[in-house]
Design a protein around this motif. Sequence first.
Motif, PDB file in Angstrom:
ATOM      1  N   ASN A  87      19.530  23.322   8.531  1.00 14.25           N
ATOM      2  CA  ASN A  87      18.710  22.396   7.658  1.00 14.25           C
ATOM      3  C   ASN A  87      17.238  22.664   8.148  1.00 14.25           C
ATOM      4  N   HIS A  94      19.622  14.771   6.290  1.00 12.45           N
ATOM      5  CA  HIS A  94      19.418  16.313   6.288  1.00 12.45           C
ATOM      6  C   HIS A  94      18.663  16.932   7.468  1.00 12.45           C
ATOM      7  N   LYS A 124      29.758  25.517  -0.709  1.00  7.49           N
ATOM      8  CA  LYS A 124      28.951  25.861  -2.089  1.00  7.49           C
ATOM      9  C   LYS A 124      29.995  26.024  -3.395  1.00  7.49           C
ATOM     10  N   LYS A 153      29.196  21.838   4.237  1.00  3.60           N
ATOM     11  CA  LYS A 153      29.342  21.571   2.704  1.00  3.60           C
ATOM     12  C   LYS A 153      29.666  22.814   2.126  1.00  3.60           C
ATOM     13  N   TYR A 164      22.619  25.385   5.341  1.00  4.52           N
ATOM     14  CA  TYR A 164      22.478  23.872   4.799  1.00  4.52           C
ATOM     15  C   TYR A 164      23.985  23.129   5.398  1.00  4.52           C
ATOM     16  N   THR A 202      16.692  20.920  -0.573  1.00  5.19           N
ATOM     17  CA  THR A 202      17.708  21.752   0.143  1.00  5.19           C
ATOM     18  C   THR A 202      18.038  23.194  -0.265  1.00  5.19           C
ATOM     19  N   HIS A 203      17.161  23.523  -1.290  1.00  4.16           N
ATOM     20  CA  HIS A 203      17.585  24.889  -1.998  1.00  4.16           C
ATOM     21  C   HIS A 203      17.616  26.040  -1.134  1.00  4.16           C
ATOM     22  N   ASP A 258      17.936  26.189   2.226  1.00  2.00           N
ATOM     23  CA  ASP A 258      19.102  26.252   3.133  1.00  2.00           C
ATOM     24  C   ASP A 258      20.316  26.351   2.437  1.00  2.00           C
ATOM     25  N   HIS A 259      20.517  26.028   1.124  1.00  2.00           N
ATOM     26  CA  HIS A 259      21.781  26.739   0.558  1.00  2.00           C
ATOM     27  C   HIS A 259      21.797  28.013   0.387  1.00  2.00           C
TER      28      HIS A 259
END
Length: 281
Positions: free
Chosen positions: A246, A235, A280, A278, A261, A252-253, A255-256
């Motif tokens: 990142n 990451h 979501k 990636k 992310y 990671t929440h 960035d999500h």
Amino acid sequence: MIETSAEYGEAHAPVLQGLWEYVRMGQEDVLRSLYLPACFAFLSHVLLCAPFFVLDALGSVSQRVRSWRISAGSGPPPSLRRWSECFWKVLYKYTTVVLPATALFNTLLSPKLPADAPTCWQLCMEVVACLLLFDMLFFIWHYTMHRFSWLYRSIHQMHHQYHTPFALAAQDSSSAELLSLLLLALSSAWMVGCHPLSEALFHLTNTWLAVEDHCGYNLPWALHKLLPCLGGAPHHHTHHRVQTVNYAPFFTHWDHLFGTYRVLALHPHPNKINIQIKTKM
């Protein structure tokens, strides 16, 4: 019958109480020292880097160790000379800026040493709360430094000299950035109202996660493979490569939530590394 969390914690309190009394015994002057946080941060960082120093040394002769490196085709692991140069740079910054500044900060906090140790439940909750709070504060500060060019150039750019970071480089930053991150960690513990034992465990965990983030290895036993909520070295390696993704240090929440992310996709050929988005669900 279901135990309450308080009862569960109190059942384990004697273990922590004995540890706390042992730590306090004849060491109150050390524990109250204004210089303890900076010294603890530097020494714990160096000691926690030691396993990765061994890995880097083995990497020059072991193909298996080199295969664990995230950028397998980016060249050999950092040399002893590079480790040494990084060590002296970080030590100089701690000695000249971080140590006196955090000592001044601690005079305002006036730390107190309680007679009782925390319960096991309290210890766990305080450490988790500190990690989550620090992760949020770091995300905001990190994102801000990247969004304002004058902040990036004057504070954060030095840390991005490493496109392929290694463990000790986790704290190879400008003096201002080193100081800001230590103050964020101290402030997180202060805002949570941590017991000194909880605070010490938080700082150790914080340092280990930062070291692992920068180690340059995607190890089979890495924490991010056990806990999916952690980003780990891949990451943060992606952040050093792309710099606009990142931003969170550990979890990671954030960035999500903010759409920053990204996943580092490693192709079968070691020289081919690609950054993929990636999606979501």
